[in-house]
Design a protein around this motif. Structure first.
Motif, short mmCIF file in Angstrom:
data_model
loop_
_atom_site.label_atom_id
_atom_site.label_comp_id
_atom_site.label_asym_id
_atom_site.label_seq_id
_atom_site.Cartn_x
_atom_site.Cartn_y
_atom_site.Cartn_z
N ARG A 11 11.61 9.14 -21.08
CA ARG A 11 11.08 8.40 -20.02
C ARG A 11 9.86 7.31 -20.52
NH1 ARG A 11 10.39 13.85 -16.72
NH2 ARG A 11 12.40 14.37 -16.17
N LEU A 12 9.92 6.44 -19.87
CA LEU A 12 8.67 5.43 -20.14
C LEU A 12 8.15 5.17 -18.64
CD1 LEU A 12 11.00 2.73 -21.98
CD2 LEU A 12 9.39 4.48 -23.01
N LEU A 13 6.88 5.69 -18.85
CA LEU A 13 5.98 5.70 -17.60
C LEU A 13 4.90 4.49 -17.58
CD1 LEU A 13 5.65 9.72 -16.84
CD2 LEU A 13 7.52 7.95 -15.97
N PRO A 14 4.71 4.08 -16.26
CA PRO A 14 3.48 3.11 -16.32
C PRO A 14 2.35 3.65 -16.13
CG PRO A 14 4.51 3.27 -14.01
CD PRO A 14 5.40 4.24 -15.03
N ALA A 15 1.00 2.88 -16.61
CA ALA A 15 -0.19 3.24 -16.18
C ALA A 15 -0.23 3.23 -14.57
CB ALA A 15 -1.04 2.53 -16.77
N GLU A 16 -1.11 3.88 -14.12
CA GLU A 16 -1.41 3.75 -12.70
C GLU A 16 -1.89 2.55 -12.08
OE1 GLU A 16 -4.15 6.98 -11.47
OE2 GLU A 16 -2.57 8.62 -11.80
N GLU A 17 -2.64 1.79 -13.07
CA GLU A 17 -3.10 0.36 -12.49
C GLU A 17 -2.06 -0.62 -12.18
OE1 GLU A 17 -4.08 1.95 -15.45
OE2 GLU A 17 -5.78 2.87 -14.25
N ARG A 18 -0.87 -0.43 -12.83
CA ARG A 18 0.35 -1.29 -12.84
C ARG A 18 1.01 -1.20 -11.49
NH1 ARG A 18 4.59 -2.12 -17.29
NH2 ARG A 18 4.99 -3.60 -15.66
N ILE B 224 -1.47 6.99 3.14
CA ILE B 224 -1.25 5.48 3.16
C ILE B 224 -2.36 5.02 4.46
CG2 ILE B 224 0.18 3.65 4.02
CD1 ILE B 224 2.41 5.77 3.10
N VAL B 225 -2.66 5.72 5.24
CA VAL B 225 -3.50 4.99 6.41
C VAL B 225 -4.95 5.26 5.89
CG1 VAL B 225 -1.83 5.34 8.32
CG2 VAL B 225 -3.55 7.05 7.87
N GLY B 226 -5.37 6.21 5.21
CA GLY B 226 -6.44 6.47 4.65
C GLY B 226 -6.77 5.70 3.28
N ARG B 227 -5.91 5.04 2.85
CA ARG B 227 -6.16 4.14 1.72
C ARG B 227 -6.60 4.94 0.53
NH1 ARG B 227 -8.64 -1.45 4.58
NH2 ARG B 227 -6.81 -1.32 5.95
N TRP B 228 -5.82 5.98 0.27
CA TRP B 228 -6.15 7.09 -0.45
C TRP B 228 -6.04 6.60 -2.09
CZ3 TRP B 228 -1.90 9.37 -3.85
CH2 TRP B 228 -2.28 10.40 -4.65
N GLU B 229 -7.21 6.62 -2.83
CA GLU B 229 -7.36 6.12 -4.35
C GLU B 229 -7.25 4.59 -4.15
OE1 GLU B 229 -7.86 7.84 -6.62
OE2 GLU B 229 -7.24 9.88 -6.62
N GLU B 230 -7.89 4.08 -3.17
CA GLU B 230 -8.07 2.62 -2.99
C GLU B 230 -9.49 2.34 -2.33
OE1 GLU B 230 -6.29 -1.17 -0.22
OE2 GLU B 230 -5.26 0.65 -0.34
N ASP B 231 -9.70 3.23 -1.32
CA ASP B 231 -11.01 2.92 -0.43
C ASP B 231 -11.46 4.43 -0.15
OD1 ASP B 231 -12.98 2.85 1.41
OD2 ASP B 231 -11.72 1.22 2.52
N ALA B 232 -12.23 4.83 -1.01
CA ALA B 232 -12.87 6.26 -1.13
C ALA B 232 -13.32 6.37 0.33
CB ALA B 232 -13.42 6.61 -2.39
N ARG C 117 0.77 -1.18 -0.17
CA ARG C 117 -0.14 -0.06 0.06
C ARG C 117 0.78 1.40 0.10
NH1 ARG C 117 -3.66 -1.28 3.84
NH2 ARG C 117 -5.20 -1.76 2.32
N ALA C 118 1.92 1.28 0.83
CA ALA C 118 2.61 2.41 0.86
C ALA C 118 3.59 2.75 -0.58
CB ALA C 118 3.74 2.31 1.96
N LEU C 119 3.86 1.57 -1.07
CA LEU C 119 4.65 1.36 -2.40
C LEU C 119 3.66 2.36 -3.29
CD1 LEU C 119 6.25 -2.04 -2.49
CD2 LEU C 119 7.61 0.16 -2.48
N ARG C 120 2.42 1.78 -3.53
CA ARG C 120 1.45 2.09 -4.47
C ARG C 120 1.25 3.83 -4.33
NH1 ARG C 120 -3.45 3.68 -4.91
NH2 ARG C 120 -3.93 3.13 -2.79
N VAL C 121 0.89 4.07 -2.92
CA VAL C 121 0.63 5.30 -2.79
C VAL C 121 1.83 6.28 -3.08
CG1 VAL C 121 0.21 7.02 -0.72
CG2 VAL C 121 -1.26 4.81 -0.88
N SER C 122 2.99 5.97 -2.75
CA SER C 122 4.17 6.57 -2.96
C SER C 122 4.37 6.89 -4.32
CB SER C 122 5.34 6.12 -1.97
OG SER C 122 5.16 6.08 -0.71
N GLN C 123 4.35 5.66 -5.17
CA GLN C 123 4.65 5.75 -6.70
C GLN C 123 3.60 6.81 -7.33
OE1 GLN C 123 5.28 1.86 -7.88
NE2 GLN C 123 7.43 1.77 -7.22
N LEU C 124 2.19 6.35 -6.73
CA LEU C 124 1.11 7.23 -7.77
C LEU C 124 1.34 8.79 -7.23
CD1 LEU C 124 -1.52 7.26 -8.79
CD2 LEU C 124 -2.68 6.77 -6.71
N ALA C 125 1.71 8.98 -6.26
CA ALA C 125 1.79 10.40 -5.76
C ALA C 125 3.06 11.08 -6.61
CB ALA C 125 1.97 10.65 -4.23
N PHE C 126 3.91 10.40 -6.91
CA PHE C 126 5.18 10.85 -7.62
C PHE C 126 4.67 11.14 -9.00
CE2 PHE C 126 8.46 9.71 -10.39
CZ PHE C 126 9.51 10.85 -10.21
#
Length: 867
Positions: free
Chosen positions: A475-482, A525-533, A177-186
């Motif tokens: 740069r080659l950037l991934p889709a957020e879903e990845r 991270i604790v609020g599960r942003w963009e995962e659990d609205a 979860r922390a990985l996803r939030v950190s990479q998504l925000a970046f």
């Protein structure tokens, strides 16, 4: 009686109440009953959400952690009893340099990214003198393995301390979860041009071999020396003398600089001088940052010796002549090649070859010898002590290395962040100045990349050109879903694994994010942003960020910045700042200083309630001395609470209406206590709420209980006894709940003797519940105060005359004002019982109490005669 003032089940009090064993007993009860389980069905208005600091998982917790986390827990328990549904998760900050260093030492390994993954690798049973090189994936596996064990130990200690955390909601700053939030925000920052990559001079730790940010610096006083060195003027008209602490950087010198108004050097501006030993022609430049009072007033500009060099280099448009390598040694240079012109390249090469490969201190020593031999050292080195910049976790001074790094824009948003800081509710208020000073002192954007291994990787790949070079602009950037992903093992869309690091293929970004780049997203991270609205809407913006004052510039500031970028709002409404724990020499306790005390032994010796009492006595934002004496006081308080509660509950009948003035005075005083303690806790002043509750409790035990004993036993009739019992049960219920945030184990034990459920889910005491037992009676309160003052004077006289407290008094003559005497007469019978007074006599006096005591003759023992 309402509000927990009437037994909910048959009273059952142990014969010998004790603190021993309460932690295990009640920790299990809380877990089994889900006392602290978060109910996410409650509305945002009903929820109190806490952005709990995730402690760094790098060994063991120390008493400083116990200190600050107790403060947070007191507030959490208070809010829960106020009817709020408390969102109180616990995190583990397990990525970053501290974990890597611990893994290296614990397993005896070092990370070597060029090695392939070995699925069968096992670390040596005992670390050897030379660390074993392992691949990055193997190293990360060892980091994960060790942090999992550390997290278990941390949780055990936190439970023993009594933190009212929902242990089903833990997280780690390296979990998915922390990985996803950190990479998504970046990625979102990158898409909005709020993050960028640049090859530029960067603060660098040569031991960790990574860039560091401005927020991670600290100044340390270090010994050094000024070296007076001559530079020949290119026109042959004499020399210019420079005083420098870093002569080893002469090969990297690109100019000399002096203040524009310095008359000594005005004639030299835009003329050239020649560097000693290397014969390089460099200009003399004016700049207002040059200090005429420092050294000779003229300084070398080297690429790069310090942050000021970077400013001069950038603003004066100077070339780069870099000699320092990432490992802190001087790199090989070929003199005479482009960028390395010299009047005599062979002589320059001869001198430089003696420096190449040496560390900066060794190169310094050698070049001083060379300068002495050439005659360019014109005076012996002058010893000094000066402030040198270090990485806060490093052992050697920082260098400045030109490297490619990721940055998040901050400089352009300083005014907006100052505005947000003013909107935030600070506890204590004066801490706001710390973040304002930090924001106003920023001189660069936030460098968020680190050349390390155990952390959140940047979700970026780059195209490799046909000639094998990397095109960082492609740069080659991934889709957020990845997300989350690791570019060192995952492959960008449209490519095959075999194309990694091949001409025409791709390569992954090798760096990881600074640990603060992840920790700055703890609300998300604790609020599960963009995962659990649904959950995020119920907890964000959060109610409070508790933390220590030393990380205001890092954690608090960076979290404000990220929240502003993602949500255009503050991440929390309040911030509660704790101070440091100081050792007996008034120095901060920290692992790096080696003066920490591990807490488990303290918790076992003094009881968790005793240690919590010491911690909660430290006022918000105030540094507090480590003091086992205070822990002993806290333990005595918890024991006294058990014993006083046993006394009250041992004879709850007869019960009746509160009619006696002393009892009405007690409850009026209790009413004021509830108002004051509630007001203090609402203002996050947990120390004051504890202090005034404790003062009331000890007065209750020392004075009120002594005065009502006889009446409670029925000596003055059932109505008077019933009045005392009703007051005592009300006071016990209220005090038990007032102490619950501080002494969770002792209060839960007492509550279980006569009430159902947990005291920590009971309602916080309210004035209304006391008023239902006995409305406020200011005159009765004054009568209580008069009784306590007279009883205190009786005890004082007995102490002065060295008489036992139980010594009988035939006559007590009271000289006092008429109103005071009138109040005392209302409660005289109780005072006579407690003070051992046969009879009171009253005489007119002033507002100051004066008493004369006539003691009864001491009893004559067998065979004794009176004098």
């Amino acid at each position: 009686m309402p509000d927990g003032q009437e037994p909910a089940h048959p009273i059952s009090v142990p014969d010998k109440p004790a603190l021993e064993g309460l932690e295990a007993k009640w920790t299990a009860f809380w877990e089994e009953r889900g006392v602290y389980r978060f109910d996410r069905t409650r509305s945002r208005e009903e929820i109190y959400s806490i952005d709990t600091p995730p402690p760094t998982v790098s060994g063991s917790l120390h008493v400083g952690h116990v200190f600050s986390y107790t403060h947070t827990d007191v507030i959490a328990r208070f809010q829960r009893m106020r009817g709020r549904e408390v969102f109180y998760p616990m995190g583990w900050d397990d990525n970053g340099l501290p974990t890597e260093r611990r893994v290296q030492n614990y397993f005896g390994v070092r990370c070597e990214p060029s090695l392939p993954y070995d699925p069968a690798f096992q670390p040596p049973e005992k670390p050897g003198k030379q660390p074993v090189p392992v691949s990055r994936p193997n190293f990360i596996e060892l980091c994960t393995r060790l942090t999992v064990e550390d997290e278990k130990a941390f949780e055990h200690l936190w439970r023993h301390l009594g933190l009212s955390v929902d242990w089903s909601m833990t997280y780690a700053t390296i979990d998915k979860r922390a990985l996803r939030v950190s990479q998504l925000a970046f990625l979102r920052l990158l898409n909005r041009d709020l993050a960028y990559q640049l090859e530029a001079p960067t603060l660098w730790d040569v031991d960790f071999r990574t860039a560091v940010a401005q927020a991670e610096l600290e100044d340390r006083e270090q010994p050094g020396a000024y070296h007076r060195i001559r530079f020949a003027r290119a026109d042959g008209d004499g020399y210019v003398h420079v005083e420098t602490t870093r002569p080893e950087l002469i090969p990297a010198c690109v100019a000399l600089v002096a203040h524009p108004d310095d008359e000594r050097y005005k004639p030299l501006f835009d003329r050239e001088v020649i560097t000693p030993l290397f014969g390089v022609r460099v200009p003399v430049k004016p700049h207002p940052l040059a200090d005429p009072e420092k050294g000779s007033g003229v300084a070398m500009i080297c690429t790069f010796g310090d942050v000021t060099d970077v400013v001069w280099w950038r603003e004066l448009s100077l070339p780069v002549r870099a000699i320092l390598q990432p490992n802190g040694t001087l790199r090989p240079v070929t003199w005479g090649e482009p960028g390395w012109a010299a009047d005599d390249p062979a002589a320059a090469q001869h001198h430089y070859d003696e420096l190449a490969g040496l560390s900066a201190p060794k190169a310094r020593a050698r070049i001083v010898e060379q300068l002495r031999e050439s005659g360019d050292l014109t005076a012996e080195p002058r010893p000094i002590t000066h402030a040198v910049k270090f990485y806060e976790k490093g052992d050697r001074p920082l260098e400045i290395i030109t490297s490619r790094q990721w940055f998040i824009k901050t400089m352009a948003f300083r005014d907006r962040l100052l505005q947000r800081a003013a909107e935030l509710q600070w506890h204590p208020p004066y801490m706001q100045a710390r973040v304002e000073n930090w924001i106003n002192g920023l001189n660069t954007d936030w460098c968020v990349s680190r050349q390390r291994f155990f952390g959140v990787p940047f979700p970026v790949w780059y195209k490799v050109r046909d000639d094998g070079t990397i095109d960082h602009s492609a740069r080659l950037l991934p889709a957020e879903e990845r997300l989350p992903l690791d570019p060192s093992t995952d492959v960008p869309d449209g490519y095959l694994p075999a194309q990694r690091d091949q001409p025409g293929g791709f390569t992954g970004d090798p760096d990881i994010m600074d640990t603060w780049a992840t920790s700055s997203l703890t609300p998300q991270i604790v609020g599960r942003w963009e995962e659990d609205a649904d959950l995020f809407a119920r907890v964000f913006p959060m109610d409070v960020r508790p933390q220590a004052h030393d990380i205001i510039r890092t954690w608090l500031f960076s979290t404000m910045l990220r929240s502003e970028f993602e949500h255009c709002s503050l991440p929390w409404r309040h911030t509660a700042i704790s101070g440091w724990v100081l050792d007996p020499d008034r120095k901060k306790m920290s692992k790096s200083k080696g003066n920490v005390v591990t807490p488990m032994g303290l918790l076992e010796e003094h009881g968790s309630d005793g240690v919590r009492y010491w911690a909660a006595s430290g006022r918000p934002g105030t540094d507090t001395a480590f003091d086992t004496g205070q822990m002993k006081v806290g333990r005595r308080l918890a024991i006294k609470l058990l014993n006083a509660s046993k006394f009250v509950l041992s004879r709850p009948e007869p019960a009746g209406a509160v009619s006696h003035p002393l009892d009405r005075g007690l409850l009026t005083s209790l009413r004021e206590l509830v108002e004051d303690a509630t007001r203090a806790l609402e203002a996050y002043d947990y120390a004051r709420a504890l202090q005034i509750s404790e003062t009331f409790f000890w007065s209750l035990c020392d004075n009120y209980l002594e005065m009502v004993k006889s009446r409670r036993y029925g000596d003055h009739g059932p109505e008077a006894a019933g009045s005392a019992n009703a007051s005592l049960l009300c006071a016990l219920s209220v005090l038990n709940r007032l102490f619950a945030p501080y002494l969770p184990f002792a209060t839960e034990e007492v509550w279980s003797w006569w009430q159902a459920g947990s005291v920590h889910r009971a309602p916080w005491p309210a004035v209304a519940e006391i008023d239902r037992v006995s409305p406020a009676d200011p005159e009765a309160r004054q009568a209580l105060d008069a009784a306590i003052e007279v009883l205190g004077e009786i005890r004082r006289v007995k102490s002065i005359e060295k008489r036992p407290l139980k010594a009988r008094i035939d006559l007590a003559v009271v000289r006092w004002s008429e109103p005071a005497i009138g109040l005392l007469k209302q409660v005289e019978a109780d005072v006579r019982t407690a003070g051992g007074v046969e009879r009171f006599e009253y005489q007119p006096g002033d507002d100051r109490l004066s008493m004369t005591l006539t003691f009864a003759p001491a009893p004559v023992g067998p065979g004794e005669q009176r004098a």
